[in-house]
Scaffold this active site. Sequence first.
Site, PDB file in Angstrom:
ATOM      1  N   LYS A 129      -4.634 -11.759   3.853  1.00 11.22           N
ATOM      2  CA  LYS A 129      -4.805 -10.417   4.407  1.00 11.22           C
ATOM      3  C   LYS A 129      -6.227 -10.256   4.978  1.00 11.22           C
ATOM      4  O   LYS A 129      -6.412  -9.868   6.124  1.00 11.22           O
ATOM      5  CB  LYS A 129      -4.539  -9.364   3.312  1.00 11.22           C
ATOM      6  N   ASP A 147      -0.847  -5.145   4.391  1.00 15.60           N
ATOM      7  CA  ASP A 147      -1.318  -4.470   3.178  1.00 15.60           C
ATOM      8  C   ASP A 147      -0.150  -3.625   2.654  1.00 15.60           C
ATOM      9  O   ASP A 147       0.980  -3.729   3.144  1.00 15.60           O
ATOM     10  CB  ASP A 147      -2.573  -3.621   3.470  1.00 15.60           C
TER      11      ASP A 147
END
Length: 235
Positions: A129, A147
Amino acid sequence: MTAESPSHTALVRRARRINRELALLYPDAHTELNFTSPLELLVATILSAQTTDKRVNMVTPTLFARYPTAADYAAADRGEMEKIIQSTGFYRAKTNSLIGLGQALCDRFGGEVPNKLKDLVTLPGVGRKTANVVLGNAFGIPGITVDTHFGRLARRFGWTTSLDPEKVEADVATLIPRKDWTDLSQRMIWHGRRVCHARRPACGACALARLCPSYGEGPTDPEVAAKLVKPGPFS
Ligand code: SF4
């Protein structure tokens, strides 16, 4: 479902419509972390775990001035750094990550932040991420940042059924043109924060209502829904 099946074609068409609608809704969506270089964004993104971008932005001016290069992080005094970043929470672990990050950048990448996913994910405190945030926002290399908001919205849009961020990333990559990945990531996060909340999404006030297969998951009454919308800013 295969890439050629009509249902996949319909899914792609609807996904691209949602993508275009999000672009109209949030034309200036950008990361809410303040930074001026790949290193600063990498550090800010590591600090943003388990806290708000706003809180990170409060400590980074001092941090970035004190540690301008990877070598400065590598040589940092642990106690001093902990004090600077304390208010972001988990500051011991984050200090470990930042010192380790500085050391790894100096040892293996000549003190520079690498611009490849496979290299970024080898750095302390950097998962997929974070790596995609840095690639997309600091290097202009398209990346899908999954996310909690992105994953939830992608499932509500029917783009994926998976809870695994890597699988979500792979599923969405088959639907949305590569050049749009970074902007889409930001826009999904913005829509998730403002309208499509985890609990009680504001369906009755949502501009995507006619495109969204999950319309009705939250209140559809316009007045009730309007009260659920959070205007931001969130940084
Ligand atoms: S219609 Fe409801 S579930 Fe769908 S995107 Fe809008 S707020 Fe989220």
